[in-house]
Design an enzyme around this catalytic site. Structure first.
Site: not given
Ligand code: ACO
Length: 331
Positions: A288, A116, A258
């Site tokens: 996500n 990520c 994030h």
């Protein structure tokens, strides 16, 4: 470090597949509830790819929108860097597939694997190339289709992920430009790689009937351990990038973190002493999307005219590896 040139964000673009899966849909797939997902993660719906859609399809749409909205012409792109851990194939890179789709000639292209944190890593690399004078316009893409490597029987992970892509063109700043990337920090802790990984499909454990039966081609995650590391690492790299530029959180107009979990984002804001009104959050709509969360959130915030030219922005992420990093910029 003294540099010859500065890099700036020329534009952003993003794309999410049309199909939407919301929490009520997930209630029919695994033993979960809308209430659990909302209260533990802040997510309500996520966009997911169909069987026909792959990473490069999403990346192509996001990158096209990005280039179309910039002053940079297609033939001025000199390098493609694509951050992904769920590309079309193990090889060739998704960056090379984009290269073909755009019909680029004689320019390099490669992928970056940093979970990520991939988009932050890719930006750091692109910025360094521009500062060195090697390139003037670099297409940086974050794309992920984690729903294709999700175990749909595992409620611990399958409620978390969505698919999407975001892109930016990083360009050499003109000396009169106020826009520039001020600084960046990237870091890793490989000793914790086993708390978030895909067990099979690589050379350690090649694909076999046994690995497929054991669901080892899907995301394995120890959510609690990741959670604790997430706030600590994003705080550390953000603090470092601010301190070494003699700036404080008061100087920052927008934090774009994030989007893994709303509670992680709120925990980070609390630790940084930044009001949530300065934090860009779109997790409710996308879940996500890994390396795509930051460019997706940036693009949305720009289109909503929240972020404007001249604003000080702080991008920060963490992910598998473990990896993390922060970018400080004047948009
Ligand atoms: N629905 C209902 N119950 C659930 C669900 C679900 N979808 N998922 C887990 N539970 C249960 C668990 O089984 C557990 O039950 P038990 O107490 O009976 O054992 C209980 O809920 C609590 O589980 P926890 O894991 O403690 O829940 P937590 O509050 O930590 O939230 C979460 C879990 C959302 C995964 C959180 O830990 C998190 O967000 N972690 C970080 C995830 C992340 O950021 N990953 C990195 C990015 S991914 C990448 O890089 C590819």
């Amino acid at each position: 470090m003294s540099t010859r040139y500065a890099a700036k964000f020329a534009s952003f673009g993003s794309f999410a597949p049309a199909k939407i899966l919301n929490n009520f849909d997930l209630e029919k797939i695994v033993d979960t509830t809308d209430e659990w997902i909302r209260s533990r993660t802040g997510m309500f719906e996520r966009h997911i790819t169909t069987a026909e859609e792959a990473a490069s399809d999403l990346a192509y749409q996001a990158a096209s929108r990005c280039i179309e909205s910039s002053a940079v012409r297609y033939n001025e792109i000199e390098l493609i860097i694509c951050a992904t851990i769920s590309g079309d194939h193990a090889f060739p890179s998704t960056a090379c597939i984009l290269h073909k789709r755009f019909g680029f000639k004689n320019i390099p292209a490669f992928d970056v694997s940093a979970g990520c944190a991939g988009f932050i890593y890719a930006l750091d690399i692109a910025k360094t190339f521009i500062e060195s004078g090697a390139y003037s316009n670099i297409l940086v893409v974050g794309v992920e289709v984690l729903t294709k490597i999700t175990n749909w029987n595992d409620r611990n992970t399958c409620v978390l992920f969505g698919d999407g892509a975001g892109a930016t063109v990083l360009s050499r700043a003109n000396p009169r430009d106020i826009s520039r990337i001020i600084d960046s920090v990237i870091c890793a802790d490989g000793s914790q790689g086993d708390i978030l990984f895909q067990a099979a499909g690589g050379s350690r454990k090649p694909a076999s009937h046994a690995t497929v039966d054991a669901n080892e081609h899907t995301v394995y995650m120890e959510g609690n351990k990741i959670y604790k590391n997430a706030i600590r690492s994003m705080y550390a790299s953000s603090d470092e990038v601010l301190k070494r530029n003699n700036m404080s959180v008061e100087d920052v107009d927008w934090v774009i973190p994030h989007q893994a979990n709303l509670r992680i984002i709120e925990g980070l804001a609390d630790k940084m002493k930044v009001p949530m009104s300065k934090v860009i959050v779109n997790i409710e709509k996308y879940g996500n999307t890994s390396s795509a969360t930051i460019p997706l959130a940036m693009d949305e915030a720009l289109r909503m005219r929240k972020i404007r030219r001249g604003d000080i922005i702080l991008l920060t992420s963490f992910g598998a590896g473990l990896t993390w990093g922060s970018i400080l910029a004047r948009y």
